[in-house]
Write an enzyme that holds these catalytic residues in place. Structure first.
Site, PDB file in Angstrom:
ATOM      1  N   SER A 181      21.067 -29.313 -22.460  1.00 47.77           N
ATOM      2  CA  SER A 181      21.795 -30.064 -23.732  1.00 47.77           C
ATOM      3  C   SER A 181      23.306 -29.773 -23.707  1.00 47.77           C
ATOM      4  O   SER A 181      23.977 -29.758 -22.831  1.00 47.77           O
ATOM      5  CB  SER A 181      20.973 -29.568 -24.917  1.00 47.77           C
ATOM      6  OG  SER A 181      21.323 -30.487 -26.041  1.00 47.77           O
ATOM      7  N   ASP A 242      14.249 -39.201 -22.409  1.00 47.40           N
ATOM      8  CA  ASP A 242      15.235 -38.463 -23.073  1.00 47.40           C
ATOM      9  C   ASP A 242      16.665 -39.359 -23.339  1.00 47.40           C
ATOM     10  O   ASP A 242      17.427 -39.423 -22.357  1.00 47.40           O
ATOM     11  CB  ASP A 242      15.587 -37.127 -22.320  1.00 47.40           C
ATOM     12  CG  ASP A 242      16.754 -36.199 -23.146  1.00 47.40           C
ATOM     13  OD1 ASP A 242      16.968 -36.650 -24.233  1.00 47.40           O
ATOM     14  OD2 ASP A 242      17.184 -35.208 -22.542  1.00 47.40           O
ATOM     15  N   HIS A 298      13.606 -34.132 -24.841  1.00 42.24           N
ATOM     16  CA  HIS A 298      14.835 -33.708 -24.439  1.00 42.24           C
ATOM     17  C   HIS A 298      14.528 -32.081 -24.115  1.00 42.24           C
ATOM     18  O   HIS A 298      15.191 -31.638 -23.084  1.00 42.24           O
ATOM     19  CB  HIS A 298      15.912 -33.821 -25.679  1.00 42.24           C
ATOM     20  CG  HIS A 298      17.065 -32.930 -25.399  1.00 42.24           C
ATOM     21  ND1 HIS A 298      18.064 -33.481 -24.249  1.00 42.24           N
ATOM     22  CD2 HIS A 298      17.803 -32.197 -26.161  1.00 42.24           C
ATOM     23  CE1 HIS A 298      18.996 -32.822 -24.522  1.00 42.24           C
ATOM     24  NE2 HIS A 298      19.006 -31.933 -25.354  1.00 42.24           N
TER      25      HIS A 298
END
Length: 311
Positions: A181, A242, A298
């Protein structure tokens, strides 16, 4: 050679790199499914990226639960961050992989999407105190928020990596930068910093999970020219639906480097050649817009590893 001298050498070395030629458009290569044996090679790095969500005290002592237990021989040497203004990070050496590992903490899916949609989304030239103008002209631009976050940890991480390389120089280790991320974005900026400062014999590798777009076309071309040329030197892993990796949008001038490996709904891992491959087997084609994305994808799992600290 005196180790103090070598540390100083690393801390002051800037390797000038010539101008990057304009990219030539080439026909897309075929998308190939990654073998299960190759997929398994990423598992240690998945745990390293997940461990970055743990507090510095835990990573400094390597007592972060399952993620630390998965890489039991790892030797941490530095850690930092407060988890709020500055993401957690750590540095250490893994003798099994013979690599110095650098890992950055990510953030939760809703927070990363907010960051990708605020005022810091503007593209800005790289900080010349970290990325010298002789190597990085103003045409190479990155996400302003990512650049500001990276600047807060760049110097201590650089010195920690240099010291780790010196401490294990007899083994000639590589440097592997990992993150998920926001952590994947910060780690990419680290990788670019390292490849432009360390000598050629220090191999720089990158493994990022759920990486948002970080920079413009010139930045993506720089990464392609200096990180993706070695075998698996640059891998960005995207998971199913995602939406984070399709942000910020290409219409804003953002471009992903090459090196995508996409996890399909079937859990097969496919190599996606080129920058922002539009195939439905790759993230840009699988998630054409945020509305069809699933934020639940994610955090993973990435071959069984769900990102987050479980200490």
């Amino acid at each position: 050679m005196d180790r103090l001298f070598v540390t100083f050498f690393f801390a002051t070395l800037f390797r000038l790199i010539g101008a990057i030629p304009s990219p030539v458009l080439e026909e897309r290569q075929a998308i190939k499914t990654v073998s299960s044996s190759t997929v398994s090679l990423f598992k240690p790095y998945s745990h390293f990226a997940s461990a970055a969500y743990c507090k510095p005290a835990a990573t400094r002592n390597w007592t972060c639960g399952t993620n630390c237990e998965a890489n039991p021989g790892f030797q941490p040497s530095a850690s930092g961050g407060d988890g709020t203004d500055t993401q957690y990070w750590y540095v250490g050496y893994d003798p099994t992989l013979n690599t110095v590992v650098v890992a950055h903490q990510g953030t939760n899916p809703s927070s990363i999407l907010s960051l990708l949609d605020d005022a810091d989304i503007l593209l800005t030239p790289l900080d010349s105190t970290i990325f010298p103008k002789a190597v990085f002209p103003d045409t190479i631009q990155v996400h302003q928020g990512f650049a500001e976050d990276h600047a807060r940890t760049a110097v201590p991480i650089f010195y920690a990596v240099a010291n780790a390389l010196v401490a294990h120089m007899d083994s000639s280790p590589s440097v592997t930068v990992v993150g998920h991320s926001l952590g994947a974005a910060l780690s990419l900026l680290d990788a670019v910093m390292f490849v432009s400062h360390f000598p050629d014999w220090v191999e720089i590798k990158y493994v990022g999970y759920g990486l948002p777009r970080v920079g413009n076309q010139a930045f993506a071309d720089y990464v392609d020219a200096h990180l993706t040329t070695s075998d698996n030197g640059f891998v960005r892993i995207t998971n199913k639906k995602d939406p984070v990796p399709i942000n910020p949008g290409m219409f804003l001038g953002y471009v992903h480097p090459s090196g995508e490996v996409h996890i399909e709904e079937s859990n097969a891992w496919d190599e996606c050649p080129g920058q922002d491959n539009p195939s439905s087997l790759c993230i840009v084609g699988a998630v054409p817009n945020d509305f069809v994305g699933d934020l639940g994808d994610h955090d993973g799992p990435y071959d069984g590893v769900t990102m987050g600290c479980d200490d």
